[in-house]
Motif scaffolding. Structure first.
Motif, PDB file in Angstrom:
ATOM      1  N   UNK B 185       0.814  -1.203   0.000  1.00  0.00           N
ATOM      2  CA  UNK B 185       0.000   0.000   0.000  1.00  0.00           C
ATOM      3  C   UNK B 185       0.843   1.246   0.000  1.00  0.00           C
ATOM      4  N   UNK B 186       2.140   1.037   0.091  1.00  0.00           N
ATOM      5  CA  UNK B 186       3.048   2.174   0.105  1.00  0.00           C
ATOM      6  C   UNK B 186       2.643   3.182   1.183  1.00  0.00           C
ATOM      7  N   UNK B 187       2.295   2.643   2.354  1.00  0.00           N
ATOM      8  CA  UNK B 187       1.884   3.514   3.442  1.00  0.00           C
ATOM      9  C   UNK B 187       3.114   4.081   4.137  1.00  0.00           C
ATOM     10  N   UNK B 188       3.039   5.341   4.484  1.00  0.00           N
ATOM     11  CA  UNK B 188       4.139   5.946   5.245  1.00  0.00           C
ATOM     12  C   UNK B 188       3.828   5.741   6.719  1.00  0.00           C
ATOM     13  N   UNK B 189       4.537   4.835   7.355  1.00  0.00           N
ATOM     14  CA  UNK B 189       4.229   4.519   8.748  1.00  0.00           C
ATOM     15  C   UNK B 189       5.126   5.302   9.693  1.00  0.00           C
ATOM     16  N   UNK B 190       4.579   5.657  10.836  1.00  0.00           N
ATOM     17  CA  UNK B 190       5.386   6.321  11.855  1.00  0.00           C
ATOM     18  C   UNK B 190       6.485   5.399  12.344  1.00  0.00           C
ATOM     19  N   UNK B 256      -2.072  -0.671  12.221  1.00  0.00           N
ATOM     20  CA  UNK B 256      -2.265  -0.850  10.785  1.00  0.00           C
ATOM     21  C   UNK B 256      -3.493  -1.707  10.517  1.00  0.00           C
ATOM     22  N   UNK B 258      -6.035  -2.041  12.379  1.00  0.00           N
ATOM     23  CA  UNK B 258      -7.203  -1.252  12.729  1.00  0.00           C
ATOM     24  C   UNK B 258      -7.679  -0.426  11.542  1.00  0.00           C
ATOM     25  N   UNK B 259      -6.733   0.216  10.880  1.00  0.00           N
ATOM     26  CA  UNK B 259      -7.119   1.062   9.751  1.00  0.00           C
ATOM     27  C   UNK B 259      -7.565   0.222   8.563  1.00  0.00           C
ATOM     28  N   UNK B 260      -6.809  -0.848   8.295  1.00  0.00           N
ATOM     29  CA  UNK B 260      -7.113  -1.641   7.114  1.00  0.00           C
ATOM     30  C   UNK B 260      -8.259  -2.620   7.331  1.00  0.00           C
TER      31      UNK B 260
END
Lengths: 491, 334
Positions: B185-190, B256, B258-260
């Protein structure tokens, strides 16, 4: 008012009076409260000695069956109950209170239990001993018995293991009580409903019935329509496994008892996070806004209800492949967020309930829905889609408008009006057949009112709930129609 | 080689293939060109019981935080062997490459794989390379088989599990699945999530050394923790109760999910063990695992029961049935 005092003594949903001194937490912010009269001798004695109304809640932990044994009760309610008032009669079977509401003079059974079940419901044709197992929520069992179908009481949501155990116990119990093991079983098409999995393991002839088809068949059966009848069914709820890989729930189906054709549905929208989308109306609102107006508007309208990291991730999800839905119930969720700001459902249906409660008698006129012909339908897709995007744009333009009551009412009218135009469109290309409506959205009294005013002669659920509590009856009838050759015409 | 892309000719068995094998695969393993000549490896196997496994690796993207498809292939093969109590000894690797694959990507994967094999002391005894047309394969697939030596007296099986036995897990679950989801997903994670991909054989040795009466070990892979336990219970004809509060899951993985909308209990791991030991040995097993870098997050998560259900006791005191994975994400309540 007769309902309040009749023998069944259901909980009746009543409108709270202005200036009531009932704590607002009782209605959880809604203008309704459930009220009932004493149902047992024990209650009568108790209420006589108290002498005034009391607020009560059922003796169980959330989502679990009602407790029936002293030890289990005291253990489970530790920390919840401060004291116990006991009698010495052992409880053989737990039974929930029935719950009923009205839309004008039209009765809507929300939960069919004490006093209303397990009473038989007439079958419109001979049915074999088919066990209908319901869906996943508000499960009630049904067993075919010749000219009738015995429909058992409300069991609950099968997500909880205790409720599932109760389901298994009743599924064994009901046939025993009623004269013999089932010859076949009918379940929901969903691959992983606990009731469907259980049914597949039985080794009996199995009929898998599409969720929304079962809702409409239940209405057809209660209306006494004969075996060869067809209706145009409007099945609106929050969920239900569809044949095109999407979650259905905003369907216009041409239904016979044994088969159906999908004629129209709401334009699909993304369900961001699957089940999470049901818990958080803000996710539906995001998907609707994105589809209607694009990314920038979304940030503007919903930027405050998401933190930025979440929002960026959800945008990423929207760019990729997402599970999609056509469910009317989810549209109610989405608009409850856009109109009222409901971001999370603390309980099932909270957003739509608050939207219904907010309706004023005067409705804002929404732009009409648009209709998109589906020229190259993929497997399981309908002939045309009903496009809700003009409504989203309309509501977004009016954000900041303090008269949310007119907008809420306007949304309800818009949904009913879209149904009316869709029905006209279908009738122009198909034969004229009776109209039936079912599914959990028809628990909404305002929606029912809007439908009944537009569709005289509309068939609706009667003694059974329009929600998933009515599925099993529909499954038995559909199962009979589908399996009749295997069952050699029934009993 | 590095700047080139893989062509169909690289799979035709002629000069291109030979050069690919020598310059990429053999070079990565530090082997001479002569090693590529025979199609089969001659192995000198000791007597006794041997474990034999095969596994296909198709992970996308092929390079992810915490590993590559190459190291994953080695770790996965070792773990399948280790779950039987075997010491990984030999492996074969069959590569299916897509026309157009970047040469330097393949080189990176080959080197990563060779290093993982060296660290695991498993010999890549033989291999094969094929190339399929563009569009007919997702960059690179690796099909492995593995041979491991089972020291005498070991018999790990779900059939040995008894009611009351303890279920343990070697560390936080869902890391690999979450890392892949985040990468896709190319998510920018903290907080970046790294795959837990690892060769678990050393950890298995430590556990069996401390608790020789261990009933059963399995590495958690596709389908997650829930899948392994449900399958083991089904094989045994028993049940289990797991405590949600005891199952270690990293906060960032929970976030993650939780959001997805994913369930961390169904997310894949590639470097976690589920271990079943007699109740009295649980502490010894935990201590042994926690003393090893691969098991520092080990936890006692539940016990085997007589029923047929796998029950998750939730943090709020409710109970939920755990099932095997269906499709994901398929919402049940929506």
């Amino acid at each position: 008012m007769e309902r309040l005092v009749d023998a069944a003594r259901p909980i009746l949903i009543l409108q709270m009076r202005e200036g009531t001194d009932l704590a607002p937490e009782v209605g959880m912010g809604l203008p309704w409260v459930g009220a009932y009269l004493p149902t047992t001798a024990f209650h009568l004695k108790l209420m006589d000695s108290i002498g005034r109304a009391v607020v009560s809640t059922s003796g169980n932990a959330s989502g679990e069956p009602i407790l029936t044994s002293l030890d289990a009760g005291m253990a489970r309610l530790h920390g919840i109950a401060d004291g116990y008032l006991l009698h010495d009669r052992p409880i053989l079977r737990g039974v929930d209170d029935s719950v009923v509401r009205f839309s004008g003079r039209h009765e809507i059974v929300l939960r069919r239990a004490r006093g209303l079940a397990p009473l038989p419901v007439k079958a419109p044709f001979e049915v074999a001993r088919i066990l209908g197992v319901g869906g996943h929520q508000k499960v009630a069992l049904a067993l075919g018995m010749g000219d009738r179908v015995a429909v058992g009481p409300h069991i609950g949501d099968l997500e909880s293991r205790q409720t599932f155990r109760e389901f298994v116990r009743q599924a064994a119990d009901l046939p025993l009580l009623l004269g013999g093991k089932p010859e076949a079983v009918a379940c929901d098409l969903h691959p992983s409903y606990a009731s469907s999995r259980w049914s597949r393991d039985l080794g009996l002839p199995l009929a898998e019935i599409q969720h929304h088809h079962a809702h409409i068949v239940a209405v057809m059966g209660e209306a006494g329509l004969d075996a060869g009848a067809h209706v145009l069914g409007i099945a609106w709820d929050g969920t239900g496994w569809g044949r095109d890989g999407r979650i259905w729930g905003g369907e216009f189906l041409r239904c016979g008892y044994g088969a159906f054709e999908r004629l129209a549905a709401f334009l699909p929208f993304a369900l961001l996070g699957g089940e999470k989308a049901a818990e958080e109306p803000r996710r539906v609102a995001l998907a609707l806004c994105h589809r209607a107006s694009g990314r920038d508007i979304v940030s503007d309208v919903l930027g405050k209800v998401f933190d930025n990291k979440e929002l960026q991730m959800l945008f990423k999800m929207l760019e990729g492949k997402s599970l999609e839905s056509t469910a009317a119930g989810r549209l109610f969720d989405g608009f409850s967020c856009l109109i009222l700001g409901c971001t999370h459902n603390r309980y099932e249906g909270e957003g739509p309930m608050r939207l219904e409660a907010a309706c004023s008698s005067e409705a804002e006129t929404f732009p009409p829905a648009e209709f998109i012909e589906n020229f190259e339908p993929k497997e399981g897709e309908p002939e045309f889609w009903i496009d809700w995007r003009p409504w989203v744009r309309f509501v977004i333009e009016r954000r900041g408008d303090r008269d949310v009551g007119r907008l809420a009412a306007g949304f309800h009218e818009a949904m009913a009006e879209a149904a009316w135009i869709a029905v006209e469109r279908i009738r122009a290309r198909r034969e004229d057949i009776p109209l039936a409506a079912g599914g959990g959205c028809f628990q909404n009294a305002r929606l029912v009112q809007a439908f009944r005013s537009r569709f005289p002669g509309l068939l609706l659920a009667q003694a059974l709930p329009p929600n998933d509590g009515g599925l099993s009856y529909g499954q038995v009838l559909a199962g009979q129609a589908m399996l009749h050759r295997a069952l050699q015409g029934g009993s | 080689m590095a700047k080139e892309r893989i062509r169909l000719a690289h799979g035709n068995g002629g000069r291109w293939t030979r050069e690919l094998v020598e310059n990429i695969f053999l070079a990565a393993q530090g082997k001479d060109p002569e090693a590529a000549f025979a199609d089969a490896a001659s192995l000198d196997l000791k007597g006794g019981a041997w474990a034999f496994t095969c596994d296909g690796f198709v992970v996308s993207p092929p390079v992810f935080p915490g590993g590559t498809i190459g190291s994953l292939a080695i770790h996965g093969t070792c773990n399948d062997l280790a779950a039987l109590g075997a010491l990984p000894r030999f492996a074969s690797a069959s590569f299916i490459l897509e026309e157009g694959l970047q040469g330097d990507l393949l080189e990176k994967i080959a080197c990563d794989m060779a290093k993982a094999a060296k660290d695991a002391k498993i010999e890549l005894a033989t291999g094969d390379t094929k190339v399929v047309e563009r569009g007919k394969g997702d960059q690179i697939f690796i099909c492995m088989s593995g041979l491991g030596e089972i020291p005498g007296g070991r018999s790990l099986s779900p059939l040995r599990v008894r009611d009351g036995d303890a279920w343990l897990v070697s560390g936080p679950v869902g890391d690999h699945g979450a890392a892949i989801l985040a990468a896709r997903g190319d998510f920018a994670l903290d907080v970046p999530i790294l795959s837990d991909s690892a060769n678990l054989s050393p950890l298995v040795e430590v556990i069996l050394g401390a608790v020789p009466e261990t009933r059963f070990i399995r590495d958690v892979t596709r389908g997650g923790l829930a899948q392994v336990i449900v399958e083991a219970c089904r094989a045994r004809g028993g049940g289990a109760i797991l405590e949600e509060g005891e199952i270690p899951i990293r906060e960032e993985v929970e976030g993650l999910c939780d959001i997805l909308g994913f369930d961390p209990l169904h997310l894949a791991c590639e470097g976690r063990l589920v271990v079943c030991v007699p109740a009295g040995s649980a502490q010894a097993a935990l201590d042994a695992m926690r003393g090893h870098p691969l098991g520092s997050g080990a936890a006692h998560i539940g016990r085997a029961t007589a029923g047929t259900e796998v029950i998750l006791r939730t943090r709020v005191g409710g109970e939920r049935l755990l099932d095997e994975l269906e499709e994901d994400p398929v919402p049940r309540i929506c």
